[in-house]
Write a protein that holds these residues in place. Structure first.
Motif, PDB file in Angstrom:
ATOM      1  N   ASP A  10      47.113  60.161 -51.517  1.00  0.00           N
ATOM      2  CA  ASP A  10      47.235  61.157 -52.586  1.00  0.00           C
ATOM      3  C   ASP A  10      46.230  62.279 -52.338  1.00  0.00           C
ATOM      4  O   ASP A  10      45.166  62.053 -51.738  1.00  0.00           O
ATOM      5  CB  ASP A  10      46.973  60.484 -53.942  1.00  0.00           C
ATOM      6  CG  ASP A  10      47.244  61.419 -55.108  1.00  0.00           C
ATOM      7  OD1 ASP A  10      48.179  62.227 -55.009  1.00  0.00           O
ATOM      8  OD2 ASP A  10      46.506  61.344 -56.103  1.00  0.00           O
ATOM      9  N   LEU A  11      46.551  63.487 -52.787  1.00  0.00           N
ATOM     10  CA  LEU A  11      45.623  64.612 -52.600  1.00  0.00           C
ATOM     11  C   LEU A  11      44.556  64.678 -53.679  1.00  0.00           C
ATOM     12  O   LEU A  11      43.375  64.863 -53.395  1.00  0.00           O
ATOM     13  CB  LEU A  11      46.391  65.943 -52.562  1.00  0.00           C
ATOM     14  CG  LEU A  11      47.162  66.272 -51.291  1.00  0.00           C
ATOM     15  CD1 LEU A  11      47.693  67.692 -51.377  1.00  0.00           C
ATOM     16  CD2 LEU A  11      46.289  66.117 -50.058  1.00  0.00           C
TER      17      LEU A  11
ATOM     18  N   THR B  43      51.722  63.969 -53.424  1.00  0.00           N
ATOM     19  CA  THR B  43      51.061  64.882 -54.355  1.00  0.00           C
ATOM     20  C   THR B  43      52.047  65.438 -55.365  1.00  0.00           C
ATOM     21  O   THR B  43      53.248  65.533 -55.099  1.00  0.00           O
ATOM     22  CB  THR B  43      50.397  66.045 -53.601  1.00  0.00           C
ATOM     23  OG1 THR B  43      49.714  66.895 -54.521  1.00  0.00           O
ATOM     24  CG2 THR B  43      51.415  66.862 -52.829  1.00  0.00           C
TER      25      THR B  43
END
Length: 224
Positions: free
Chosen positions: A51-52, A79
């Motif tokens: 995940d960002l 994301t």
């Protein structure tokens, strides 16, 4: 195969984990960037799902740091941000693929499998040695025309051996790729599961060649 999920949303992370485990993957989960980076930089994974927007260390920084350390594990970015510029930024940081939220698990699984094959372009979903085949899509194992039932761990072990056909793999390498980080696995556990596989893949087929070779002092090998 062994997968690392770095995702701070517990519901999403655990949902992905359950789905991948049902597909016979070994899965580790980190819920913040710091612990995710620690695992990614010290353990061996076949794919990292990243995940960002993470606490402590963001996903782009993790990606850049791993590539700077010459860690080239395939990375799939997840994301909620879906602009072209953000996709480009993620890919330029060293990621291999990009999947915006919300997403279907079927698509995520397809992308994970594609990334896991990328280093070895000749691999496909059907792995074979001699008269033994493993279809990684429907998890079907056959010797000749006879269907063989394997447990989740046995399937993962067989897949790892077949993906490294012709190579000697050590017990430590097998543990790293077949079991997740939290599993309490000892080297003799590998011997036990090799025994299980031999009991199902070789023992009932008297007169046929062996599938798994023991290379004394080194590990195991499936011949070309």
């Amino acid at each position: 195969m062994r997968i690392l999920i770095v995702e701070d949303e517990y519901k999403i992370a655990n949902s992905i984990r359950r789905g991948l485990e049902q597909e016979t993957f070994a899965v580790d989960v980190a819920f913040d960037g710091e612990s995710g980076y620690d695992l990614a930089s010290t353990e061996n994974y076949d794919v990292i799902i990243l995940d960002l927007m993470l606490p402590k260390i963001d996903g782009l920084t993790i990606c850049k740091n791993l590539r700077a350390e010459n860690i080239h594990t395939p990375i799939l970015i997840l994301t909620a941000r879906d602009s072209v510029n953000e996709k480009v930024e993620g890919l330029n940081s060293g990621a291999d693929d990009y999947l915006p939220k919300p997403f279907s698990f079927t698509e995520l699984l397809a992308r994970v499998r594609a990334l896991s094959r990328r280093p070895k372009q000749t691999l496909d979903s059907v792995l074979q040695t001699k008269d033994l085949t493993l279809n990684t899509k429907n998890l079907e194992v056959k010797r000749g025309k006879i269907l063989i039932e394997l447990s989740k761990t046995e399937l993962s072990l067989l897949e790892y051996l077949l993906r490294n056909k012709g190579k000697v793999v050590t017990k430590d390498q097998i543990i790293e790729h077949v079991w997740d980080y939290d599993s309490d696995v000892l080297p003799n556990t590998v011997e036990v599961y090799i025994g299980y596989l031999r009991g199902k893949l070789e023992k009932p087929f008297k007169g046929k060649s062996k599938i798994i070779e023991t290379v004394r002092g080194f590990g195991y090998k499936v011949s070309e």
